[in-house]
Design a protein around this motif. Structure first.
Motif, PDB file in Angstrom:
ATOM      1  N   GLY A 133       0.779  -1.256  -0.036  1.00 22.99           N
ATOM      2  CA  GLY A 133      -0.089  -0.102  -0.036  1.00 22.99           C
ATOM      3  C   GLY A 133       0.949   1.301  -0.067  1.00 22.99           C
TER       4      GLY A 133
ATOM      5  N   SER B 253       1.676   3.140  -2.241  1.00 24.39           N
ATOM      6  CA  SER B 253       1.214   4.669  -3.082  1.00 24.39           C
ATOM      7  C   SER B 253       0.059   5.267  -2.302  1.00 24.39           C
TER       8      SER B 253
ATOM      9  N   GLY C  46       1.276   4.612   3.291  1.00 27.09           N
ATOM     10  CA  GLY C  46       2.129   4.180   2.539  1.00 27.09           C
ATOM     11  C   GLY C  46       3.598   5.034   2.297  1.00 27.09           C
TER      12      GLY C  46
ATOM     13  N   GLY D 123       1.432  -0.544  -4.777  1.00 25.76           N
ATOM     14  CA  GLY D 123       0.757  -0.029  -4.660  1.00 25.76           C
ATOM     15  C   GLY D 123      -0.348  -0.100  -6.071  1.00 25.76           C
TER      16      GLY D 123
ATOM     17  N   GLN E  38      -1.155   2.404  -8.548  1.00 27.76           N
ATOM     18  CA  GLN E  38       0.052   2.919  -8.952  1.00 27.76           C
ATOM     19  C   GLN E  38       1.226   1.965  -9.332  1.00 27.76           C
TER      20      GLN E  38
ATOM     21  N   MET F 180       6.726   0.080  -8.167  1.00 28.11           N
ATOM     22  CA  MET F 180       5.573  -0.207  -7.260  1.00 28.11           C
ATOM     23  C   MET F 180       5.002  -1.425  -8.107  1.00 28.11           C
TER      24      MET F 180
ATOM     25  N   HIS G  89      -0.413  -4.963  -6.083  1.00 27.52           N
ATOM     26  CA  HIS G  89      -0.799  -5.458  -4.734  1.00 27.52           C
ATOM     27  C   HIS G  89      -0.908  -6.890  -4.828  1.00 27.52           C
TER      28      HIS G  89
ATOM     29  N   GLU H  53      -2.991  -0.438   4.233  1.00 27.34           N
ATOM     30  CA  GLU H  53      -4.279  -0.706   3.317  1.00 27.34           C
ATOM     31  C   GLU H  53      -5.415  -0.609   4.445  1.00 27.34           C
TER      32      GLU H  53
END
Length: 90
Positions: free
Chosen positions: A8, A10, A14, A34, A37, A58, A61, A79
């Motif tokens: 997380g 982004s 984070g 991310g 992202q 990044m 997830h 998150e």
């Protein structure tokens, strides 16, 4: 150095974790995800951190979170998922 993975990275929390890791004398971000992202670089998303993370990608997830746990013994989760806890086997 202590490898750290951030799930997380982004989001706001984070980004703060990235900033704290950049200032820490022994933490090194080995993994950052991310979801919104994914594919971006941390230094592009956060210009103030570009010197610390010029090429940190990044990742998308992951679920389950085997990739960040394999990359780092410390994996904070930034998150908004209630009850979501990741425990490193290390």
């Amino acid at each position: 150095m202590t490898a750290v993975g951030i799930i997380g990275a982004s989001g706001y929390t984070g980004a703060e974790l990235l900033r704290l890791c950049a200032q820490h004398p022994t933490f090194q971000v080995a993994y950052a995800s991310g979801d919104t992202q994914a594919g971006s670089r941390a230094g592009e998303l956060y210009p103030s951190l570009a010197a610390h993370y010029p090429s940190q990608p990044m990742a998308h997830h992951p679920m389950p979170v085997a990739a960040p746990i394999a990359a780092a013994p410390a994996v904070p989760v930034a998150e908004p998922i209630p009850g979501h806890v990741v425990k490193s086997p290390m």
